[in-house]
Design a protein around this motif. Structure first.
Motif, PDB file in Angstrom:
ATOM      1  N   SER A  14       0.830  -1.207   0.000  1.00  0.00           N
ATOM      2  CA  SER A  14       0.000   0.000   0.000  1.00  0.00           C
ATOM      3  C   SER A  14       0.864   1.255   0.000  1.00  0.00           C
ATOM      4  O   SER A  14       0.624   2.196  -0.767  1.00  0.00           O
ATOM      5  N   ALA A  15       1.885   1.283   0.866  1.00  0.00           N
ATOM      6  CA  ALA A  15       2.770   2.448   0.926  1.00  0.00           C
ATOM      7  C   ALA A  15       3.504   2.661  -0.397  1.00  0.00           C
ATOM      8  O   ALA A  15       3.627   3.796  -0.891  1.00  0.00           O
ATOM      9  N   PHE A  16       3.980   1.569  -0.999  1.00  0.00           N
ATOM     10  CA  PHE A  16       4.709   1.670  -2.270  1.00  0.00           C
ATOM     11  C   PHE A  16       3.808   2.212  -3.378  1.00  0.00           C
ATOM     12  O   PHE A  16       4.217   3.102  -4.148  1.00  0.00           O
ATOM     13  N   VAL A  17       2.589   1.697  -3.472  1.00  0.00           N
ATOM     14  CA  VAL A  17       1.672   2.151  -4.522  1.00  0.00           C
ATOM     15  C   VAL A  17       1.348   3.633  -4.340  1.00  0.00           C
ATOM     16  O   VAL A  17       1.290   4.402  -5.307  1.00  0.00           O
ATOM     17  N   VAL A  18       1.149   4.055  -3.083  1.00  0.00           N
ATOM     18  CA  VAL A  18       0.860   5.470  -2.826  1.00  0.00           C
ATOM     19  C   VAL A  18       2.044   6.342  -3.210  1.00  0.00           C
ATOM     20  O   VAL A  18       1.885   7.402  -3.839  1.00  0.00           O
ATOM     21  N   ILE A  56      -4.229   7.206  -2.128  1.00  0.00           N
ATOM     22  CA  ILE A  56      -4.429   6.439  -0.897  1.00  0.00           C
ATOM     23  C   ILE A  56      -5.415   5.305  -1.127  1.00  0.00           C
ATOM     24  O   ILE A  56      -5.192   4.162  -0.712  1.00  0.00           O
ATOM     25  N   PHE A  57      -6.504   5.622  -1.801  1.00  0.00           N
ATOM     26  CA  PHE A  57      -7.520   4.611  -2.104  1.00  0.00           C
ATOM     27  C   PHE A  57      -6.930   3.503  -2.971  1.00  0.00           C
ATOM     28  O   PHE A  57      -7.117   2.309  -2.696  1.00  0.00           O
ATOM     29  N   THR A  58      -6.184   3.898  -4.014  1.00  0.00           N
ATOM     30  CA  THR A  58      -5.593   2.913  -4.929  1.00  0.00           C
ATOM     31  C   THR A  58      -4.619   2.007  -4.204  1.00  0.00           C
ATOM     32  O   THR A  58      -4.638   0.775  -4.363  1.00  0.00           O
ATOM     33  N   GLY A  59      -3.751   2.601  -3.386  1.00  0.00           N
ATOM     34  CA  GLY A  59      -2.777   1.811  -2.665  1.00  0.00           C
ATOM     35  C   GLY A  59      -3.425   0.812  -1.718  1.00  0.00           C
ATOM     36  O   GLY A  59      -3.020  -0.363  -1.659  1.00  0.00           O
ATOM     37  N   THR A  60      -4.454   1.250  -0.991  1.00  0.00           N
ATOM     38  CA  THR A  60      -5.123   0.364  -0.038  1.00  0.00           C
ATOM     39  C   THR A  60      -5.822  -0.786  -0.745  1.00  0.00           C
ATOM     40  O   THR A  60      -5.693  -1.955  -0.350  1.00  0.00           O
ATOM     41  N   GLY A 204      -0.963   3.115   3.402  1.00  0.00           N
ATOM     42  CA  GLY A 204      -1.367   4.163   2.478  1.00  0.00           C
ATOM     43  C   GLY A 204      -1.309   5.548   3.094  1.00  0.00           C
ATOM     44  O   GLY A 204      -0.803   6.503   2.483  1.00  0.00           O
ATOM     45  N   ALA A 205      -1.814   5.673   4.324  1.00  0.00           N
ATOM     46  CA  ALA A 205      -1.846   6.982   4.983  1.00  0.00           C
ATOM     47  C   ALA A 205      -0.441   7.481   5.304  1.00  0.00           C
ATOM     48  O   ALA A 205      -0.104   8.649   5.050  1.00  0.00           O
ATOM     49  N   LEU A 206       0.406   6.598   5.848  1.00  0.00           N
ATOM     50  CA  LEU A 206       1.757   7.014   6.214  1.00  0.00           C
ATOM     51  C   LEU A 206       2.624   7.236   4.972  1.00  0.00           C
ATOM     52  O   LEU A 206       3.475   8.141   4.959  1.00  0.00           O
ATOM     53  N   PHE A 208       1.548   8.435   2.205  1.00  0.00           N
ATOM     54  CA  PHE A 208       1.103   9.714   1.646  1.00  0.00           C
ATOM     55  C   PHE A 208       1.796  10.895   2.305  1.00  0.00           C
ATOM     56  O   PHE A 208       1.898  11.973   1.707  1.00  0.00           O
ATOM     57  N   LEU A 209       2.286  10.704   3.538  1.00  0.00           N
ATOM     58  CA  LEU A 209       2.960  11.797   4.238  1.00  0.00           C
ATOM     59  C   LEU A 209       4.207  12.269   3.497  1.00  0.00           C
ATOM     60  O   LEU A 209       4.651  13.399   3.693  1.00  0.00           O
ATOM     61  N   ARG A 210       4.786  11.402   2.659  1.00  0.00           N
ATOM     62  CA  ARG A 210       5.966  11.804   1.874  1.00  0.00           C
ATOM     63  C   ARG A 210       5.662  13.043   1.036  1.00  0.00           C
ATOM     64  O   ARG A 210       6.553  13.896   0.805  1.00  0.00           O
ATOM     65  N   TYR A 211       4.444  13.199   0.609  1.00  0.00           N
ATOM     66  CA  TYR A 211       4.055  14.338  -0.235  1.00  0.00           C
ATOM     67  C   TYR A 211       3.091  15.299   0.463  1.00  0.00           C
ATOM     68  O   TYR A 211       2.809  16.371  -0.059  1.00  0.00           O
ATOM     69  N   ASN A 212       2.604  14.909   1.656  1.00  0.00           N
ATOM     70  CA  ASN A 212       1.572  15.702   2.316  1.00  0.00           C
ATOM     71  C   ASN A 212       2.061  16.429   3.561  1.00  0.00           C
ATOM     72  O   ASN A 212       1.412  17.367   4.018  1.00  0.00           O
ATOM     73  N   PHE A 213       3.210  16.003   4.124  1.00  0.00           N
ATOM     74  CA  PHE A 213       3.710  16.684   5.321  1.00  0.00           C
ATOM     75  C   PHE A 213       4.212  18.066   4.943  1.00  0.00           C
ATOM     76  O   PHE A 213       4.663  18.302   3.825  1.00  0.00           O
ATOM     77  N   ASN A 214       4.149  18.983   5.889  1.00  0.00           N
ATOM     78  CA  ASN A 214       4.515  20.375   5.639  1.00  0.00           C
ATOM     79  C   ASN A 214       5.965  20.516   5.164  1.00  0.00           C
ATOM     80  O   ASN A 214       6.880  19.968   5.778  1.00  0.00           O
ATOM     81  N   PRO A 215       6.184  21.249   4.062  1.00  0.00           N
ATOM     82  CA  PRO A 215       5.196  21.891   3.184  1.00  0.00           C
ATOM     83  C   PRO A 215       4.595  20.894   2.197  1.00  0.00           C
ATOM     84  O   PRO A 215       5.324  20.234   1.461  1.00  0.00           O
ATOM     85  N   ALA A 216       3.284  20.791   2.215  1.00  0.00           N
ATOM     86  CA  ALA A 216       2.586  19.785   1.413  1.00  0.00           C
ATOM     87  C   ALA A 216       2.692  20.084  -0.074  1.00  0.00           C
ATOM     88  O   ALA A 216       2.711  21.238  -0.494  1.00  0.00           O
ATOM     89  N   GLN A 217       2.757  19.002  -0.848  1.00  0.00           N
ATOM     90  CA  GLN A 217       2.725  19.121  -2.299  1.00  0.00           C
ATOM     91  C   GLN A 217       1.334  18.794  -2.864  1.00  0.00           C
ATOM     92  O   GLN A 217       1.046  19.125  -4.007  1.00  0.00           O
TER      93      GLN A 217
END
Length: 347
Positions: A14-18, A56-60, A204-206, A208-217
């Motif tokens: 899930s993390a890899f797909v996200v 996130i949905f796709t990865g899960t 998936g959620a964690l 996604f943080l690679r691109y969503n943590f401040n400053p979010a992309q």
């Protein structure tokens, strides 16, 4: 194959797909103009793509399908199979509701109506709360009240996660922590199917943080928030509250206490002022922390520590080995971050 390996596969896939799909979703969002514009209520200062929930949905879902094909769900009893399908299909429906809102800007009342209908169907599929824990009384069989209680829980949690999605990385981090705690608790309660869903969601959620943590992309949008919130609530039902024990019934509410309390406090404050509970404002915990002088990142990290603290308390209540040690560590971390918040507020 050891059952724990299936859970690891679900998390990692899930993390890899996200991680792989999020930049693609971002590019598509920019080219199509599907961006969230800044305004006086929002924190971000530039247009942001808000379709990250697609990744996130796709990865899960990809992770769950892979584990299913590998036999990770085993031969489930008919009742358990329907429960797993109920959470999965309900999560897909809630994702589509949120995605439609991201693309078409649905009215709040139409969204709520569709969510209630979907939650009712999921209840019919076997995802329902049968017990209520009353302090000093014990467990109460809900009977026909199971339907409204279940609908309120599923719909309420989907919206609670959506409401805390106000700072970069906040909803994804809180949800990732909560899903990870649910993973371990569900495993300890011999609920491997629910734990598999939690593992895929946590990855998936964690991721996604690679691109969503401040400053979010990129933002997850309503599609991601509704999907995560509903799935967390569903896992809480089929993995935790199916056991007729007071502690088991209380666990999902404890694990998800941060978004629950935040949403409840905001609704009560709005109603006291005669406003609609759906009216947008800056009453949420993260808004208050920013007004207290905390930086964007520190406010998010403090709420992470709060979520981790209640999660470790849940581990202790669930009787997991070393659960008390985890709870002590979580309390120490929260005490330190609370002290830092107090220092910032006074300065």
């Amino acid at each position: 194959m050891p059952i724990q390996l299936y859970h690891l596969i679900a998390f990692v896939v899930s993390a890899f797909v996200v991680l792989w799909t999020t930049p693609i979703v971002k590019t598509i969002g920019i080219k199509s103009g599907r961006v969230d514009q800044p305004n006086e209520r929002k924190v971000h200062q530039r247009p942001m793509v808000r379709l990250g929930g697609v990744a996130i949905f796709t990865g899960t879902i990809v992770a769950l399908l892979l584990v299913w094909s590998l036999g990770g769900f085993g031969i489930l009893p008919p009742t358990k199979e329907w429960e797993v399908w109920g959470v999965t299909l309900g999560g897909i429906a809630f994702f589509l509701i949120g995605l439609a809102d991201d693309l078409l800007n649905l009215s709040p009342f139409l969204r709520l109506l569709i969510q209630v209908i979907v939650a009712g169907v999921v209840w019919q599929m076997g995802v329902h709360i049968d017990f209520l824990s009353i302090p000093f009384v014990g467990l109460i069989q809900l009977g026909w009240l199971s339907l409204p209680f279940t609908v309120i829980w599923l719909v309420g949690m989907a919206n609670a996660i959506n409401w805390i999605d106000g700072l970069d990385g906040l909803a994804a981090g809180v949800s990732g922590i909560a899903a990870t705690v649910m993973l371990f608790v569900a495993l300890s309660m011999q609920q491997p199917a629910a734990a598999l869903i939690a593992a895929a969601l946590a990855g998936g959620a964690l991721g996604f943080l690679r691109y969503n943590f401040n400053p979010a992309q990129i933002f997850m949008g309503d599609g991601g928030a509704y999907f995560i919130g509903f799935t967390l609530a569903g896992v809480g039902i089929i993995g935790l509250v199916k056991t007729a024990a007071v502690t088991a019934v209380l666990l999902p509410y404890l694990i998800l206490a941060v978004p629950i309390v935040d949403m409840s406090a905001v609704i009560l404050a709005r109603l006291r002022q005669g406003k609609s509970p759906f009216s947008a404002d800056k009453r949420h915990l993260h808004h208050r922390l920013l007004r207290a002088g905390l930086s964007h990142r520190f406010a998010v990290l403090f709420i992470y520590s709060l979520t981790l603290w209640v999660g470790t308390l849940a581990l202790a209540f669930a009787g997991i080995p070393s659960g008390i040690a985890y709870a002590c560590a979580g309390t120490s971390l929260l005490s330190y971050t609370s002290w830092q918040v107090w220092k910032h507020a006074r300065s």
